[in-house]
Design an enzyme around this catalytic site. Sequence first.
Site, PDB file in Angstrom:
ATOM      1  N   GLU A 117      48.531  42.059  46.505  1.00 54.75           N
ATOM      2  CA  GLU A 117      47.128  42.400  46.751  1.00 54.75           C
ATOM      3  C   GLU A 117      46.253  42.362  45.501  1.00 54.75           C
ATOM      4  O   GLU A 117      45.164  41.809  45.511  1.00 54.75           O
ATOM      5  CB  GLU A 117      47.023  43.776  47.410  1.00 54.75           C
ATOM      6  CG  GLU A 117      45.584  44.027  47.848  1.00 54.75           C
ATOM      7  CD  GLU A 117      45.285  45.444  48.252  1.00 54.75           C
ATOM      8  OE1 GLU A 117      46.216  46.252  48.401  1.00 54.75           O
ATOM      9  OE2 GLU A 117      44.088  45.749  48.386  1.00 54.75           O
TER      10      GLU A 117
ATOM     11  N   HIS B 241      42.755  47.776  43.003  1.00 60.19           N
ATOM     12  CA  HIS B 241      44.074  47.865  42.343  1.00 60.19           C
ATOM     13  C   HIS B 241      44.081  47.113  40.997  1.00 60.19           C
ATOM     14  O   HIS B 241      43.040  46.848  40.434  1.00 60.19           O
ATOM     15  CB  HIS B 241      45.184  47.385  43.282  1.00 60.19           C
ATOM     16  CG  HIS B 241      45.073  48.030  44.631  1.00 60.19           C
ATOM     17  ND1 HIS B 241      45.523  49.306  44.903  1.00 60.19           N
ATOM     18  CD2 HIS B 241      44.495  47.596  45.791  1.00 60.19           C
ATOM     19  CE1 HIS B 241      45.253  49.615  46.172  1.00 60.19           C
ATOM     20  NE2 HIS B 241      44.627  48.600  46.729  1.00 60.19           N
TER      21      HIS B 241
ATOM     22  N   GLU C  82      38.209  44.769  53.519  1.00 59.93           N
ATOM     23  CA  GLU C  82      39.641  44.463  53.675  1.00 59.93           C
ATOM     24  C   GLU C  82      39.690  43.108  54.372  1.00 59.93           C
ATOM     25  O   GLU C  82      39.345  43.001  55.554  1.00 59.93           O
ATOM     26  CB  GLU C  82      40.339  45.511  54.541  1.00 59.93           C
ATOM     27  CG  GLU C  82      40.337  46.923  53.964  1.00 59.93           C
ATOM     28  CD  GLU C  82      41.485  47.181  52.989  1.00 59.93           C
ATOM     29  OE1 GLU C  82      42.283  46.241  52.733  1.00 59.93           O
ATOM     30  OE2 GLU C  82      41.571  48.316  52.475  1.00 59.93           O
TER      31      GLU C  82
ATOM     32  N   HIS D 106      39.509  44.219  48.929  1.00 59.39           N
ATOM     33  CA  HIS D 106      40.921  44.547  49.176  1.00 59.39           C
ATOM     34  C   HIS D 106      41.552  43.615  50.205  1.00 59.39           C
ATOM     35  O   HIS D 106      40.855  42.905  50.934  1.00 59.39           O
ATOM     36  CB  HIS D 106      41.044  45.983  49.707  1.00 59.39           C
ATOM     37  CG  HIS D 106      40.776  47.025  48.679  1.00 59.39           C
ATOM     38  ND1 HIS D 106      41.757  47.762  48.085  1.00 59.39           N
ATOM     39  CD2 HIS D 106      39.608  47.434  48.120  1.00 59.39           C
ATOM     40  CE1 HIS D 106      41.225  48.596  47.204  1.00 59.39           C
ATOM     41  NE2 HIS D 106      39.915  48.416  47.202  1.00 59.39           N
TER      42      HIS D 106
HETATM   43 ZN   LIG Z   1      43.851  47.893  48.614  1.00 60.49          ZN
END
Ligand SMILES: [Zn+2]
Length: 259
Positions: free
Chosen positions: A25, A11, A147, A78
């Site tokens: 995030e 992102h 993640e 992430h």
């Molecule tokens: Zn993400």
Amino acid sequence: MAYKVCIDPGHGGSDSGAVTGKHVEKTYNLDTALSCRDELQRYGVKVVMTRTTDKFLSLEIRCEIANQNGCDYFVSIHHNSGGGDRGEVIYSKAEGKGLQMAHKIAKEMKVDMGQTEVKEYKRLNKSGKTDYYAVIRRTNMPANIVEICFLDNKKDVEIADTLAERKRNGKEIAQGILKHLGIKVDEKGGEDMVDKIVLYHGDADVFAAIVVAQKHKCPMMKESDFKISGLKAKEVVQIGGKSEDANRFQTFKNAAKLL
Ligand SMILES: [Zn+2]
């Protein structure tokens, strides 16, 4: 030949990723990724970053950066959302080195990041023929998506809700990558540990500190900065700030004993 690894903070810019209260995030991804980069570089690994600032990048461009730089590996960082309680490491349908690297990263997450559960998996498109995630599908090298935890799970987010933790998380991901590359990792020591440091209490103590630090051939720092720096030293030489240091002359007398 040195390995070249592309680190991709997910992102950025107009795309914040998951947002829950103060947990954003894109920012958490970048904090983690920068620390990951630093740790990899410390071991001589060449790192290509897709972004080092808060900017938007398409998934295609991220893959192009890795492909055009001829990177050996690609790791996208992430933080999750959707109410789960675990870390995840995703690898491609090609498995192989990507799967092996995923194992190593997942292990660091469990052992040193305190993540209770780490799910390792691949995800395919409906056709069952291609990888679902673009950054895994479009990159030419073994790729993982990490993640770290769920931002919208109060318990899970505790491993990433301070900057110090995100830096640690980045370091741990790097150590997983390094171990996969067969590079010996120094788990405890490293850049945060110095043999000896001179700490001075106030600005009036600076001159005495300079003389002592030169004599001891070690770095010096203001005591208050040291406390928040995260640095550790095997031996601390304190200048000023003690009760017997009534004034700077007494401080200098005490410092003279250290010469
Ligand atoms: Zn993400």
